[in-house]
Scaffold this active site. Structure first.
Site, PDB file in Angstrom:
ATOM      1  N   ASP A  96       0.658  -1.199   0.163  1.00  0.00           N
ATOM      2  CA  ASP A  96       0.323   0.283  -0.171  1.00  0.00           C
ATOM      3  C   ASP A  96       0.519   1.428  -0.512  1.00  0.00           C
ATOM      4  OD1 ASP A  96      -1.957   1.511  -0.168  1.00  0.00           O
ATOM      5  OD2 ASP A  96      -2.491   1.602   2.312  1.00  0.00           O
ATOM      6  N   ASP A 105       2.480   2.226   8.503  1.00  0.00           N
ATOM      7  CA  ASP A 105       0.729   1.620   7.710  1.00  0.00           C
ATOM      8  C   ASP A 105       1.524   0.600   7.008  1.00  0.00           C
ATOM      9  OD1 ASP A 105      -1.448   0.634   7.501  1.00  0.00           O
ATOM     10  OD2 ASP A 105      -2.300   2.390   6.570  1.00  0.00           O
TER      11      ASP A 105
END
Length: 284
Positions: free
Chosen positions: A184, A202
């Site tokens: 991501d 993240d």
């Protein structure tokens, strides 16, 4: 018990300040005492991903040139984890445009170096971490047939059948280098300080899969990302052996997004997300 009390009780933390700083489809993030980030999962799939994320972050500790979260707190029962905040600002298009040409180039080089390091680590033996691209597309195709085909006009069905036939029979997509991917890699996960990248955050979608998954958002032209020019610079500094294939996959990722909205909306019980994807496909 609310989140603030849960953090205080589970981890014996005296909370002076507590602030919601982010919320996505999978989790909420809070800043505690101006120092620690705590994330809590919103559904079971996210909880399973958090387990994998923590294992990967522990495995990567000390292996990368940019900072990554170092997990200090974890409660599996409530799918809650915490780590010291990587100080800085989240990269955005406005920030990037205000940088000098030299700073932009150095940023692309630093991100390329980070990805080279990440993609070069020995693959960890973590259950459920690998995503087989062919099987993933097959499973999506099967799920769509069961979920929405009876709601689609003929032209939309033909479009989906053509799309999956094109994907599953394209060796440029199906033959890939398998590495550990952030999966991501977006500007919103790059932490900056004084126009220099200092950290990557993240890792909730981390996976062992096609390395080109880490370039699709960097190559994306949208209001949420920096723009394709930056992604092309990253590919150049990375010394990617076939930039055209990475670009092909980035374009496919954009075309595939409505399908992800449908599947994600269904699995996470998000009707608006589901309907946005469905309406896009109906107009094909």
């Amino acid at each position: 018990m609310n989140i603030e009390d849960l953090i205080s009780t589970k981890f014996n933390i005296n909370i002076n300040t507590f602030k919601l700083i982010g919320e996505g489809l999978d989790s909420k993030a809070y800043l505690v005492n101006g120092e620690y980030i705590f994330k809590i999962s919103k559904h079971q799939e996210a909880a399973e991903n958090m387990k994998k994320e923590i294992q990967v972050l522990n495995y990567l500790d000390g292996k990368l040139s940019l900072k990554i979260p170092k997990i200090e707190f974890y409660d599996e029962e409530h799918s809650l984890c915490g780590y010291k905040q990587i100080k800085g600002q989240i990269l955005n298009s406005q920030m990037y445009q205000a940088m000098s040409q030299k700073e932009q180039d150095e940023l692309a080089e630093d991100i390329a170096q980070f990805l080279k390091e990440l993609h070069s680590v020995v693959l960890p033996n973590i259950e459920g971490l690998e995503i087989n691209v062919y099987e993933d597309y097959q499973n999506d195709h099967k799920a769509l047939k069961e979920m929405i085909y009876d709601k689609l006009p003929i032209n939309s069905k033909k479009y989906l059948e053509s799309l999956f036939e094109r994907i599953l029979n394209d060796d440029r997509i199906m033959e890939y280098k398998k590495v550990l991917c952030h999966n991501d890699m977006s500007c919103k996960h790059i932490v900056m300080k004084d126009n220099v990248a200092v950290g990557i955050i993240d890792f909730g979608d981390v996976a062992i899969t096609d390395r080109d998954k880490d370039f699709v958002y960097l190559l994306e032209d949208s209001s949420e990302e920096i723009g394709r020019e930056f992604g092309l610079k990253v590919l150049e500094y990375y010394n990617h052996p076939n930039k055209d294939i990475a670009i092909l996959k980035a374009d496919l990722n954009k075309e595939y997004y409505p399908i992800e909205q449908i599947l994600g909306g269904e699995s996470k019980d998000l009707e608006d997300l589901y309907n946005r994807g469905l309406n896009t496909i109906k107009n094909k």
